[in-house]
Write an enzyme that holds these catalytic residues in place. Structure first.
Site, mmCIF file in Angstrom:
data_model
loop_
_atom_site.group_PDB
_atom_site.id
_atom_site.type_symbol
_atom_site.label_atom_id
_atom_site.label_comp_id
_atom_site.label_asym_id
_atom_site.label_seq_id
_atom_site.Cartn_x
_atom_site.Cartn_y
_atom_site.Cartn_z
ATOM 1 N N LYS A 59 0.825 -1.216 0.000
ATOM 2 C CA LYS A 59 0.000 0.000 0.000
ATOM 3 C C LYS A 59 0.863 1.271 0.000
ATOM 4 O O LYS A 59 0.459 2.306 -0.524
ATOM 5 C CB LYS A 59 -0.911 0.037 1.229
ATOM 6 C CG LYS A 59 -1.830 -1.159 1.403
ATOM 7 C CD LYS A 59 -3.048 -1.089 0.515
ATOM 8 C CE LYS A 59 -4.104 -2.111 0.889
ATOM 9 N NZ LYS A 59 -3.745 -3.485 0.542
HETATM 10 C C1 LIG Z 1 -4.087 -4.572 -0.130
HETATM 11 C C2 LIG Z 1 -3.236 -5.779 -0.164
HETATM 12 C C3 LIG Z 1 -3.397 -6.783 -1.142
HETATM 13 C C4 LIG Z 1 -4.491 -6.745 -2.190
HETATM 14 O O1 LIG Z 1 -4.298 -5.733 -3.135
HETATM 15 P P1 LIG Z 1 -5.502 -5.219 -4.047
HETATM 16 O O2 LIG Z 1 -4.952 -4.058 -4.772
HETATM 17 O O3 LIG Z 1 -6.605 -4.838 -3.100
HETATM 18 O O4 LIG Z 1 -5.900 -6.338 -4.929
HETATM 19 C C5 LIG Z 1 -2.531 -7.860 -1.123
HETATM 20 N N1 LIG Z 1 -1.571 -7.974 -0.168
HETATM 21 C C6 LIG Z 1 -1.405 -7.046 0.784
HETATM 22 C C7 LIG Z 1 -0.366 -7.250 1.818
HETATM 23 C C8 LIG Z 1 -2.214 -5.914 0.827
HETATM 24 O O5 LIG Z 1 -2.036 -4.997 1.792
#
Ligand SMILES: *Cc1c(COP(=O)(O)O)cnc(C)c1O
Length: 466
Positions: free
Chosen positions: A112
């Site tokens: 993120k």
């Molecule tokens: C948010 C997140 C995901 C999923 O990503 P998306 O963009 O929502 O598909 C996968 N792994 C981690 C660790 C995340 O924080």
């Protein structure tokens, strides 16, 4: 660059408006009217540029004319200087030949950060340019909250109130949020569940006068700027693994479809990407949709990869818009049906397009645990459960006899963030990186509130800038 809504009935906007607006007025998501193209010679140049310069080059067409290229370049330099690895998003290789795209070197050790470190700076810049402010209110079950807080802390013009369900996030996740000591950040522990937190946030946004007075905004994954920022590491990884001469495939652990959608956008822009593999945990709506052609909601079951415990993947709407020929009114009708019936049959054309560009699979909790143990055994290396979901699917569904196209696994979190699952699988406690270890001694800042809208409204009013 102009942006249109996936539901075809909202004003056409430029980047600055789309950035601050988030969701379109018709309930749709904003997408560029036309995607910019990346040439072979751009890709060849990328090989010798630092990550933040590739980011500025790739994002420039998306932000013009709202943001000057020099300002963009200084924002990307600043955003990616917070990463603890000189490559920002490095790649590594396992002894089995799988490549990992390591997305977890940012301040909160999750993927993120790659988008949000830039998003916070883009917000600050655009708000200053307009001479205005915004109050961001969000709800988190863990990962997004700390990444949003790190992205917005001490930024001018932004007040951030982040709700989490009291006692229902891990201690590390809570401390990552509450130990941030910044005057524009408020943590609220709600006496309730994550759904209660989300309902409170939705109710605040539904109160129009309040929303306008406080200039409420969001940092959720439907913001186009987040998707755009995530296209960059597809290009840098591809270049490192053989592009532009050779194509690369990616396997992506998926929840809200933001990460893998960015891969599709990069591919449409001209990054030589062959397959995009959508990997889900046992909350497998996307893998089922790919297999059956029907998008049908099931109950969310908790897993060891909680950032993917999702049934409605909001960014999937952007892909449906693209595959359906960019027909907003038709998609609006489809989404309305999906809302009332909790299911939607994809048209034959859309399903064919989905299968032409993507593979999909899901990993059970047992498989995730087995994969974490196997990687520890083969490489003496710990991976987190989200990464393990993708690696499981990539290995299981790889074509027999292999292929000459390298496969990169999106590694989305540091194993120490999900230490319990890693310990269960391997008997090894992942070592906390210094940034996390230091949290144990810091003071926590949080306000406990009941699950009550009026109380929350008063709290946000008092916290906000107005
Ligand atoms: C948010 C997140 C995901 C999923 O990503 P998306 O963009 O929502 O598909 C996968 N792994 C981690 C660790 C995340 O924080």
């Amino acid at each position: 660059m102009r942006y249109v809504s996936t539901r075809g009935d909202a004003p056409v906007l430029d980047f600055g408006d789309v950035l601050l607006e988030g969701l379109a007025a018709d309930g749709g998501l904003y997408v560029p009217a036309e995607l910019p193209a990346i040439s072979q010679s751009d890709l060849a140049d990328f090989a010798s540029l630092p990550y933040h310069e590739v980011a500025a080059r790739m994002l420039e067409p998306f932000v013009a004319p709202s943001l000057h290229v020099d300002d963009l370049a200084s924002l990307t330099r600043d955003a990616y200087s917070t990463f603890a690895h000189p490559d920002v998003v490095p790649t590594s290789e396992l002894s089995t030949g799988d490549h990992l795209t390591e997305l977890y070197w940012g301040p909160t050790l999750s993927f993120k950060d790659v988008a949000l470190q830039l998003l916070g700076r883009l917000f600050e810049h655009e708000l200053a340019r307009r001479g205005t402010f915004m109050t961001i209110v969000g709800a988190t079950s863990g990962d997004t909250g700390s990444a949003a807080i790190e992205a917005c802390r001490d930024r001018a013009g932004i007040e951030l109130v982040m709700l989490h369900p009291a006692g229902r996030v891990t201690e590390i996740q809570r401390r990552q949020m509450t130990t941030v000591d910044s005057p524009n950040i408020s943590n609220v522990a709600i006496d309730g569940t994550f759904d209660d937190c989300q309902d409170l946030v939705k109710a605040l946004f539904a109160d129009r006068p309040f929303r306008e007075r406080m200039r409420l905004g969001a940092v959720n994954s439907i913001n186009w700027a987040r998707v755009a920022a995530q296209t960059v590491y597809y290009a840098t990884t591809a270049v490192r693994l053989g592009a532009p001469a050779n194509a690369v495939s990616f396997c992506v652990p998926t929840g809200n479809f933001g990460n893998v959608l960015a891969g599709d956008v990069a591919r449409r822009m001209g990054v030589p990407i062959d397959r995009l593999v959508v990997a889900t945990n046992h909350n497998d709506i996307l893998a089922r949709t790919h297999r059956t052609g029907e998008m049908a909601i099931a109950e969310v079951r908790p897993s060891t990869s909680p950032a993917m415990d999702i049934q409605v993947s909001s960014n999937f709407e952007r892909l449906l818009f693209e595959l359906g020929g960019r027909r907003g009114a038709a998609l609006a009708a489809d989404m309305a049906r999906f809302r009332t019936e909790d299911a939607l049959a994809l048209s034959p054309d859309v399903l064919a397009g989905l299968r032409a560009g993507f593979d999909a699979g899901s990993a059970s909790e047992d498989e995730v645990s087995t994969t974490i143990a196997a990687v520890n055994e083969s490489d003496g290396r710990l991976i987190d459960p989200h990464t393990a979901v993708a690696l499981t699917v990539a290995r299981r569904d790889a074509p027999a006899g292999g292929t000459s196209t390298p496969m990169a696994i999106m590694s989305t979190a540091h194993p120490a963030k999900f230490g319990e699952a890693v310990f269960e699988a391997t008997g090894i406690e992942p070592e906390l990186p210094p940034a996390l270890a230091a949290l144990a001694d810091r003071d926590e800042h949080l306000t406990a509130l009941p699950n009550d809208l009026a109380t929350l409204r008063d709290f946000v009013t008092a916290a906000g800038l107005q």
